[in-house]
Design an enzyme around this catalytic site. Structure first.
Site, PDB file in Angstrom:
ATOM      1  N   ALA A  59     109.047  30.674  15.603  1.00  0.00           N
ATOM      2  CA  ALA A  59     109.650  29.570  15.474  1.00  0.00           C
ATOM      3  C   ALA A  59     109.315  28.222  14.270  1.00  0.00           C
ATOM      4  CB  ALA A  59     108.709  28.600  16.761  1.00  0.00           C
ATOM      5  N   TYR A  72     119.933  47.504  13.934  1.00  0.00           N
ATOM      6  CA  TYR A  72     119.906  46.116  13.747  1.00  0.00           C
ATOM      7  C   TYR A  72     120.556  45.928  15.992  1.00  0.00           C
ATOM      8  CZ  TYR A  72     120.384  41.027  15.280  1.00  0.00           C
ATOM      9  OH  TYR A  72     120.535  39.714  15.850  1.00  0.00           O
TER      10      TYR A  72
END
Length: 301
Positions: free
Chosen positions: A22, A171
């Site tokens: 965050a 990924y």
């Protein structure tokens, strides 16, 4: 619901939200909007100094706690501290992630770094927090997918991608695994009669700091490629809207998936997104779940 934006987030007072990763990008926007609408937000971050700066910018009662998803010891320590401090958690946003374009790297536990961070770390975290989530009145888990999951394939004979490694493929596999996890979690929560709801979102092609970092080692050509990609991407404030809608829209049923509506789901207004075929396959979900429990040592449901 055309034109959904952050102003449509309902009042979040009385809710506790945990957002991983965050301190920047999508996670920072998500945490900021949740706090702006009244939530008590816990910033779960690897870099606590950056987290403290993010908390200062967000204001309010935002709290910073250290979490390194590439270390199961860190995940367990974070979960223990959080559950001791909060008897109930209303929202877990599994936002954090890494993207690499270099040589294969591993986590502290020996997992391929992208799979270990993006999926296995969040799998362990969610399982360890399930008790405090279930104690909340309308608890929710949001898993952050990617459009790359649609062209990926999970190789259960080489889950850690030790043969013929390609970082971009790794990924995509990690984001497919994350998507499978969110869908399978929904199946299991429903079967168990749990009050916790599992939903998913993806940001399309969004301007964050992950792409430039991933291309740094490629020199001038890599930096140019990153700049061109960023020019085509939508702002991070727009890219965060799918996960904000998934996190806050009242009455969502489990398994809902949000993403951008335009240009191959890369940008635009928030709408229902489409799962890739492998992500929706219950057999894949069952197999990945069993592997994740064995690898992390975390069992639930």
């Amino acid at each position: 619901m055309a034109g959904w934006n952050a102003d449509r987030i309902p009042d979040q007072h009385g809710r506790t939200a945990v957002v991983t990763g965050a301190n920047s990008g999508l996670g920072l926007v998500t945490a900021t909007e949740l706090a702006r609408h009244g939530a008590q937000v816990v910033l779960a971050v690897r870099d606590t100094a950056a987290g403290a700066e993010a908390a200062r910018r967000i204001g309010g009662g935002t709290e910073v706690r250290e979490l390194d998803l590439a270390s199961l010891d860190s995940v367990r320590a974070f979960a223990a501290g959080l559950t001791a401090a909060y008897p109930a958690v209303d929202l877990l946003v599994n936002n954090a992630g890494v993207v690499l374009l270099g040589p294969r790297r591993t986590t502290a536990d020996g997992f391929e770094l992208q799979l270990g961070t993006n999926m296995l770390g969040h799998f362990a975290l969610t399982g360890l927090l399930l008790g405090v989530l279930a104690a909340a009145p309308a608890p929710r888990v949001v898993s952050l997918s990617s459009i790359t999951h649609k062209n990926a394939h999970l190789d259960f004979d080489d889950l850690m991608y030790e043969r013929g490694y390609r970082a971009t493929t790794a990924y995509g596999r990690s984001k497919l695994a994350t998507t499978v996890f969110g869908v399978e979690l929904d199946r299991r929560l429903r079967a168990a009669g749990s009050p916790v709801v599992s939903v998913l979102a993806h940001p399309g092609l969004t301007r964050t700091n992950l792409t430039p970092r991933a291309w740094e080692h490629r020199g001038r050509l890599g930096r140019l490629t990153a700049r061109l990609g960023l020019l085509a991407a939508q702002p991070v404030e727009q890219g965060a809207l799918p996960q904000l809608r998934a996190a806050t829209e009242p009455g969502l049923r489990g398994g809902r998936f949000f993403g951008p509506a335009g240009l191959f789901e890369t940008r635009g207004r928030v709408t229902e997104a489409r799962l890739g075929g492998e992500a929706a396959d219950p057999a894949v979900g069952e197999r990945l779940w069993s592997a994740a429990e064995e690898l992390t040592g975390v069992s639930y449901l």
